[in-house]
Motif scaffolding. Structure first.
Motif, PDB file in Angstrom:
ATOM      1  N   VAL A 233     -52.371  79.669  40.488  1.00 45.90           N
ATOM      2  CA  VAL A 233     -53.382  80.634  40.921  1.00 45.90           C
ATOM      3  C   VAL A 233     -52.714  81.805  41.634  1.00 45.90           C
ATOM      4  O   VAL A 233     -53.063  82.962  41.423  1.00 45.90           O
TER       5      VAL A 233
ATOM      6  N   THR B  51     -62.601  79.731  36.755  1.00 44.50           N
ATOM      7  CA  THR B  51     -62.149  78.353  36.619  1.00 44.50           C
ATOM      8  C   THR B  51     -63.047  77.576  35.651  1.00 44.50           C
ATOM      9  O   THR B  51     -64.247  77.816  35.559  1.00 44.50           O
ATOM     10  N   LYS B  52     -62.402  76.675  34.906  1.00 44.12           N
ATOM     11  CA  LYS B  52     -63.139  75.757  34.018  1.00 44.12           C
ATOM     12  C   LYS B  52     -63.548  74.526  34.813  1.00 44.12           C
ATOM     13  O   LYS B  52     -62.796  74.087  35.676  1.00 44.12           O
TER      14      LYS B  52
ATOM     15  N   TYR C 115     -60.201  85.956  38.132  1.00 50.91           N
ATOM     16  CA  TYR C 115     -59.927  84.698  37.446  1.00 50.91           C
ATOM     17  C   TYR C 115     -61.153  83.814  37.504  1.00 50.91           C
ATOM     18  O   TYR C 115     -61.971  83.909  38.422  1.00 50.91           O
TER      19      TYR C 115
ATOM     20  N   THR D 294     -58.528  79.426  34.204  1.00 52.13           N
ATOM     21  CA  THR D 294     -57.633  78.341  34.582  1.00 52.13           C
ATOM     22  C   THR D 294     -58.437  77.112  34.954  1.00 52.13           C
ATOM     23  O   THR D 294     -59.639  77.206  35.225  1.00 52.13           O
TER      24      THR D 294
ATOM     25  N   ARG E 102     -59.936  74.119  37.148  1.00 52.45           N
ATOM     26  CA  ARG E 102     -60.383  74.115  38.535  1.00 52.45           C
ATOM     27  C   ARG E 102     -59.353  73.479  39.467  1.00 52.45           C
ATOM     28  O   ARG E 102     -59.220  73.852  40.626  1.00 52.45           O
ATOM     29  N   ASP E 103     -58.593  72.502  38.938  1.00 55.04           N
ATOM     30  CA  ASP E 103     -57.612  71.809  39.768  1.00 55.04           C
ATOM     31  C   ASP E 103     -56.192  72.329  39.534  1.00 55.04           C
ATOM     32  O   ASP E 103     -55.221  71.627  39.745  1.00 55.04           O
TER      33      ASP E 103
END
Length: 228
Positions: free
Chosen positions: A93, A104-105, A102, A84, A86-87
Motif C-alpha cells: 500500500v 481494496t477488494k 486505491y 489491491t 484488503r489484507d
C-alpha cells in the motif's frame, strides 16, 4: 456529465471482475479498454491514451505498480487508480504513493464508478484555466495556474490528489480540518469515516515535504489534520 467520453483502461486478470467493471463503466458512459495482462495493457495504451488506468496490483505477467509508473511516465495526464487486496501488506500500500487513489477488494462496483468519477474531477484539466495568484504558507508555494509546488525554492513533485489535499490544507491554514471533511472535499467520498486514504496521503505529503524544512502538517488525533 463531466466524465462523459473519458477513457478508462481496466487491467484485471479475473474475467468475471473485468466484465462487471466494463459493463458498469460503459453504462455510466465511459469508454473502456480492458486488458488481462501487463503486455496487453501496454499495447492498448500505446494506441489510445487512457484518462484513467484502473490497475490490479497482482497481474499474471508482472506488477501493476510497475505498469502504473510506466503509464504515468508515458502519459503524465493519465490518472492511476490501484486495486489491491484488503489484507495487502503495508509495504505494498505504501508503494502506491504515486497513484491518485486505491481501492481494496472486495469492492462495490458503484463505489468504483464513483471513485473514478471523483479522480477525473480532480485530475482532468479544464479547457481554459484562469490565471490565479499562487497560494503561500511559510516557505511553501502552490502555483494555482500550473499546479507546480515549491518549498524553500525546491520543486516538489506531487500527484494531482496530493496537490488537491495540500491545497485544501493551505486554504484552511490555522485550522484542524476533520478527516471526514477532507474525505468529502478532496475525495468526494460520503460516509467513508473508516477509510484510511487520508492517513495514507498525509504520509505521502510528509515524505515529500518534510525533508525540505520543519514539519508542516499537524495531526490532531481523533480529529484531523492542519497547518497550524
Amino acid at each position: 456529465m463531466d466524465h462523459e467520453g473519458a477513457t478508462v483502461l481496466v487491467v484485471e486478470d479475473e474475467p468475471s471482475i473485468a466484465d462487471v467493471l466494463t459493463i458498469a463503466l460503459r453504462h455510466h458512459r465511459f469508454e473502456v479498454m480492458a486488458a488481462g495482462s501487463v503486455r496487453q495493457a501496454q499495447r492498448l495504451s500505446e494506441r489510445t491514451r487512457p484518462d484513467v488506468a484502473l490497475l490490479d496490483v497482482m497481474l499474471p505477467d508482472g506488477d501493476g505498480r510497475v505498469l502504473g509508473r510506466e503509464l504515468r511516465d508515458r502519459h503524465p495526464q493519465t490518472a492511476v487508480v490501484f486495486v489491491t487486496a484488503r489484507d495487502a501488506p503495508a509495504e505494498i500500500v505504501g508503494a502506491l504513493g504515486f497513484g491518485d487513489d486505491y481501492i481494496t477488494k472486495p469492492f462495490n462496483v458503484d463505489e468504483v464508478v464513483a471513485r473514478i468519477t471523483a479522480v477525473l474531477r480532480r485530475t482532468r484539466p479544464a479547457d481554459v484555466l484562469p490565471v490565479r495568484p499562487p497560494l503561500r504558507y511559510g516557505d511553501l508555494e502552490l502555483d494555482e495556474t500550473t499546479y507546480a509546488v515549491r518549498r524553500a525554492g525546491h520543486t516538489v513533485q506531487l500527484t494531482p490528489t496530493e496537490y488537491a489535499l495540500l491545497r485544501f490544507l493551505v486554504r484552511n491554514e490555522g485550522r484542524v480540518v476533520p478527516k471526514e471533511q477532507l474525505l468529502r472535499h478532496v475525495w468526494q467520498y460520503e460516509h467513508q469515516a473508516e477509510s484510511t486514504v487520508v492517513e495514507t496521503y498525509i504520509s505521502y505529503l510528509r515524505r515529500k515535504l518534510d525533508p525540505l524544512g520543519p514539519p508542516l502538517i499537524t495531526t490532531r488525533r481523533g480529529v484531523g489534520y492542519g497547518l497550524v
